[in-house]
Design a protein around this motif. Structure first.
Motif, PDB file in Angstrom:
ATOM      1  N   TYR A   1       0.836  -1.205   0.000  1.00 55.16           N
ATOM      2  CA  TYR A   1       0.000   0.000   0.000  1.00 55.16           C
ATOM      3  C   TYR A   1       0.871   1.256   0.000  1.00 55.16           C
ATOM      4  CZ  TYR A   1      -4.232  -2.693   1.273  1.00 55.16           C
ATOM      5  OH  TYR A   1      -5.298  -3.555   1.308  1.00 55.16           O
ATOM      6  N   ILE A   2       1.854   1.264   0.881  1.00 60.97           N
ATOM      7  CA  ILE A   2       2.737   2.427   0.979  1.00 60.97           C
ATOM      8  C   ILE A   2       3.543   2.598  -0.295  1.00 60.97           C
ATOM      9  CG2 ILE A   2       4.693   3.408   2.232  1.00 60.97           C
ATOM     10  CD1 ILE A   2       3.661   2.004   4.731  1.00 60.97           C
ATOM     11  N   TYR A   3       4.080   1.503  -0.802  1.00 60.62           N
ATOM     12  CA  TYR A   3       4.870   1.547  -2.031  1.00 60.62           C
ATOM     13  C   TYR A   3       4.027   2.047  -3.203  1.00 60.62           C
ATOM     14  CZ  TYR A   3       8.098  -0.119  -5.653  1.00 60.62           C
ATOM     15  OH  TYR A   3       8.965  -0.198  -6.713  1.00 60.62           O
ATOM     16  N   THR A   4       2.798   1.581  -3.299  1.00 65.99           N
ATOM     17  CA  THR A   4       1.902   2.003  -4.371  1.00 65.99           C
ATOM     18  C   THR A   4       1.641   3.507  -4.311  1.00 65.99           C
ATOM     19  OG1 THR A   4       0.811  -0.161  -4.461  1.00 65.99           O
ATOM     20  CG2 THR A   4      -0.413   1.716  -5.348  1.00 65.99           C
ATOM     21  N   ALA A   5       1.390   4.024  -3.110  1.00 66.56           N
ATOM     22  CA  ALA A   5       1.154   5.462  -2.960  1.00 66.56           C
ATOM     23  C   ALA A   5       2.375   6.262  -3.383  1.00 66.56           C
ATOM     24  CB  ALA A   5       0.782   5.772  -1.514  1.00 66.56           C
ATOM     25  N   TRP A   6       3.557   5.780  -3.023  1.00 69.36           N
ATOM     26  CA  TRP A   6       4.790   6.494  -3.360  1.00 69.36           C
ATOM     27  C   TRP A   6       5.023   6.491  -4.868  1.00 69.36           C
ATOM     28  CZ3 TRP A   6       9.963   4.241  -4.369  1.00 69.36           C
ATOM     29  CH2 TRP A   6      10.962   5.229  -4.448  1.00 69.36           C
ATOM     30  N   VAL A   7       4.896   5.320  -5.492  1.00 69.81           N
ATOM     31  CA  VAL A   7       5.120   5.224  -6.937  1.00 69.81           C
ATOM     32  C   VAL A   7       4.090   6.035  -7.700  1.00 69.81           C
ATOM     33  CG1 VAL A   7       5.073   3.635  -8.908  1.00 69.81           C
ATOM     34  CG2 VAL A   7       6.274   2.987  -6.806  1.00 69.81           C
ATOM     35  N   SER A   8       2.854   6.032  -7.227  1.00 64.63           N
ATOM     36  CA  SER A   8       1.778   6.716  -7.943  1.00 64.63           C
ATOM     37  C   SER A   8       1.888   8.223  -7.878  1.00 64.63           C
ATOM     38  CB  SER A   8       0.421   6.276  -7.386  1.00 64.63           C
ATOM     39  OG  SER A   8       0.241   4.885  -7.558  1.00 64.63           O
ATOM     40  N   ASP A   9       2.735   8.746  -7.009  1.00 62.20           N
ATOM     41  CA  ASP A   9       2.966  10.193  -6.996  1.00 62.20           C
ATOM     42  C   ASP A   9       3.646  10.667  -8.275  1.00 62.20           C
ATOM     43  OD1 ASP A   9       1.786  10.582  -4.562  1.00 62.20           O
ATOM     44  OD2 ASP A   9       3.643  10.451  -3.417  1.00 62.20           O
ATOM     45  N   GLY A  10       4.264   9.728  -9.027  1.00 61.21           N
ATOM     46  CA  GLY A  10       4.793  10.042 -10.349  1.00 61.21           C
ATOM     47  C   GLY A  10       6.164  10.652 -10.375  1.00 61.21           C
ATOM     48  N   GLN A  11       6.875  10.706  -9.261  1.00 66.86           N
ATOM     49  CA  GLN A  11       8.191  11.333  -9.241  1.00 66.86           C
ATOM     50  C   GLN A  11       9.290  10.325  -8.897  1.00 66.86           C
ATOM     51  OE1 GLN A  11       7.959  14.667  -6.568  1.00 66.86           O
ATOM     52  NE2 GLN A  11       6.344  15.696  -7.746  1.00 66.86           N
ATOM     53  N   VAL A  12       9.046   9.068  -9.215  1.00 68.22           N
ATOM     54  CA  VAL A  12       9.997   8.003  -8.900  1.00 68.22           C
ATOM     55  C   VAL A  12      10.779   7.651 -10.159  1.00 68.22           C
ATOM     56  CG1 VAL A  12      10.245   5.645  -8.066  1.00 68.22           C
ATOM     57  CG2 VAL A  12       8.453   7.110  -7.132  1.00 68.22           C
ATOM     58  N   THR A  13      12.094   7.725 -10.081  1.00 65.01           N
ATOM     59  CA  THR A  13      12.929   7.327 -11.214  1.00 65.01           C
ATOM     60  C   THR A  13      13.011   5.809 -11.276  1.00 65.01           C
ATOM     61  OG1 THR A  13      15.000   7.270  -9.956  1.00 65.01           O
ATOM     62  CG2 THR A  13      14.304   9.412 -10.859  1.00 65.01           C
ATOM     63  N   PRO A  14      13.353   5.251 -12.436  1.00 67.76           N
ATOM     64  CA  PRO A  14      13.482   3.791 -12.535  1.00 67.76           C
ATOM     65  C   PRO A  14      14.474   3.201 -11.532  1.00 67.76           C
ATOM     66  CG  PRO A  14      13.405   4.768 -14.722  1.00 67.76           C
ATOM     67  CD  PRO A  14      13.484   5.905 -13.745  1.00 67.76           C
ATOM     68  N   VAL A  15      15.596   3.909 -11.309  1.00 65.69           N
ATOM     69  CA  VAL A  15      16.589   3.395 -10.359  1.00 65.69           C
ATOM     70  C   VAL A  15      16.018   3.409  -8.944  1.00 65.69           C
ATOM     71  CG1 VAL A  15      18.851   3.808  -9.322  1.00 65.69           C
ATOM     72  CG2 VAL A  15      18.538   4.075 -11.803  1.00 65.69           C
ATOM     73  N   GLU A  16      15.368   4.508  -8.587  1.00 67.98           N
ATOM     74  CA  GLU A  16      14.754   4.580  -7.256  1.00 67.98           C
ATOM     75  C   GLU A  16      13.691   3.497  -7.078  1.00 67.98           C
ATOM     76  OE1 GLU A  16      15.041   9.393  -6.320  1.00 67.98           O
ATOM     77  OE2 GLU A  16      13.305   8.559  -7.383  1.00 67.98           O
ATOM     78  N   GLY A  17      12.887   3.282  -8.107  1.00 72.77           N
ATOM     79  CA  GLY A  17      11.862   2.266  -8.026  1.00 72.77           C
ATOM     80  C   GLY A  17      12.439   0.873  -7.856  1.00 72.77           C
ATOM     81  N   ALA A  18      13.508   0.575  -8.612  1.00 73.83           N
ATOM     82  CA  ALA A  18      14.124  -0.741  -8.523  1.00 73.83           C
ATOM     83  C   ALA A  18      14.759  -0.975  -7.152  1.00 73.83           C
ATOM     84  CB  ALA A  18      15.165  -0.911  -9.629  1.00 73.83           C
TER      85      ALA A  18
END
Length: 383
Positions: free
Chosen positions: A329-346
């Motif tokens: 849930y927390i990860y989804t909210a963070w990613v959905s903010d739209g400011q996550v780079t591919p490296v940060e996401g990985a």
């Protein structure tokens, strides 16, 4: 939200004395649980579009869990009804499953306050008392209607979404204990065949071309949930009764590879031919998954490093399944903010996977196993 995880009551009953243990099946359960976590990690990047989801058919792990569960339940209990009553059966299932259900709900409630995001539109309106009430109802496996969903995702257990599959697992357990266990092989085969027809109809002629769904307390959600559990669970029971096994070398590796590939393939057919994807998923659930379970059941004398790994993740599978989603849930909210780079996401996804496994292991050793031992001593008669 896609069809979250998996119905995971497929845990082998630890209180079945004098019986061999299906270590390979335990390991396959662990493989499926890991695939569920990976599926959920990639899910936010699909933006609700199943056509582009990575590990596209990850939700099929739920259906695989149901099949495993039916097989294991029949193995553990079919020959015990002469000396065990229905109440004793239900107590054993509650002892096996409820401690982790309760802990998953507690973890979900504890992390709920950290999840303020536009992704969860109703969270800002939830009071502390509402969250506590939802948590307690989750302890009791009481499904919530949409009016009780404090998160806004139409989940019957909004603090820990994957618990929906446990709800249908309990329904299947009840049907088994109250009547299906008494059916002859032929009558059970008829039930399984009819359930397979309903499943194939949903997949091929339904509006989605997949089995995604089951976590909402509405007509569609209930239909999907019941359709998903009926065939695989009772097919597993029938497989056990018919002693359906396939013996081959390297059973764990072969069965794991088949499962991972089946879950990971891209979606078929596109938007114009949804039935094609439905046909693929029907083939997985009705044909491939029983074959994988038969391969796993054919090797009870397995050994070596791979089986030690299988045993570890088999023990970890249910805790991992039932505790990982509050982190998602927390990860989804963070990613959905739209400011996550591919490296940060990985990097953050890898860290979440490690954290989920660590939490699951701590939950297993420090809470689940001791609590189950205590409950078993208090509530269960000796076999």
């Amino acid at each position: 939200m896609t069809a979250s995880s998996a119905a995971f009551a497929t845990a082998t009953d630890a209180s079945s004395p004098g019986k061999d243990h299906f270590v390979v099946l335990d390991g396959l359960r662990g493989v499926a649980a890991l695939m569920v976590v990976l599926f959920h990690l990639f899910e936010p990047y699909a933006l609700g579009n199943p056509q582009v989801q990575i590990i596209n058919h990850g939700y099929l792990a739920v259906d695989f869990f149901f099949l495993l569960s039916g097989f294991v339940i029949a193995y553990a209990y079919d020959d015990r009804w002469g000396r065990m009553g229905t109440l004793e059966f239900f107590k054993r299932r509650i002892v096996r499953l409820q401690p982790m259900v309760i802990l998953g709900s507690v973890i979900g409630a504890a992390l709920f306050a950290l999840q303020a995001s536009p992704v969860f539109p109703k969270m800002a309106d939830a009071s502390a008392m509402q969250v506590i009430l939802v948590m307690v109802l989750g302890f009791l496996m009481i499904p919530l209607p949409k009016s009780g969903d404090v998160r806004g995702w139409d989940e019957i257990y909004p603090l820990n979404g994957p618990a929906w599959s446990l709800f249908y697992e309990y329904i299947a357990n009840a049907l088994y204990a109250l009547g299906v266990r008494k059916l002859s092989h032929r009558a059970l085969a008829v039930l399984v065949a009819l359930s397979a027809c309903a499943l194939v109809y949903l997949l091929v002629f339904g509006p989605r071309g997949d089995v995604i769904g089951g976590w909402a307390l509405d007509a569609s959600g209930i239909q999907i949930g019941l359709t998903r559990v009926m065939f695989p669970f009772f097919a597993g029971v029938l497989m056990m009764r018919l002693r359906m096994k396939v013996r081959m070398p390297h059973a764990f590796a072969v069965a794991s590879a088949l499962l991972v590939v089946a879950i990971s393939l891209p979606r078929f057919g596109g938007l114009d031919r949804l039935w094609l994807n439905g046909l693929y998923e029907a083939a997985c659930i009705v044909l491939l998954f029983p074959l994988i379970v038969a391969i796993g059941a054919g090797d009870k004398a397995a050994g070596g490093v791979s089986i030690r790994i299988a045993r570890f993740f088999g023990d970890l599978s249910f805790p991992l399944y039932i505790t990982h989603y509050p982190l998602i849930y927390i990860y989804t909210a963070w990613v959905s903010d739209g400011q996550v780079t591919p490296v940060e996401g990985a990097l953050s996804g890898a860290a979440l996977l490690v954290a989920a496994v660590a939490i699951a292991y701590a939950s297993l050793k420090l809470y689940d196993e001791p609590v189950r031992r205590w409950l078993a001593a208090k509530l269960l008669r000796r076999s």
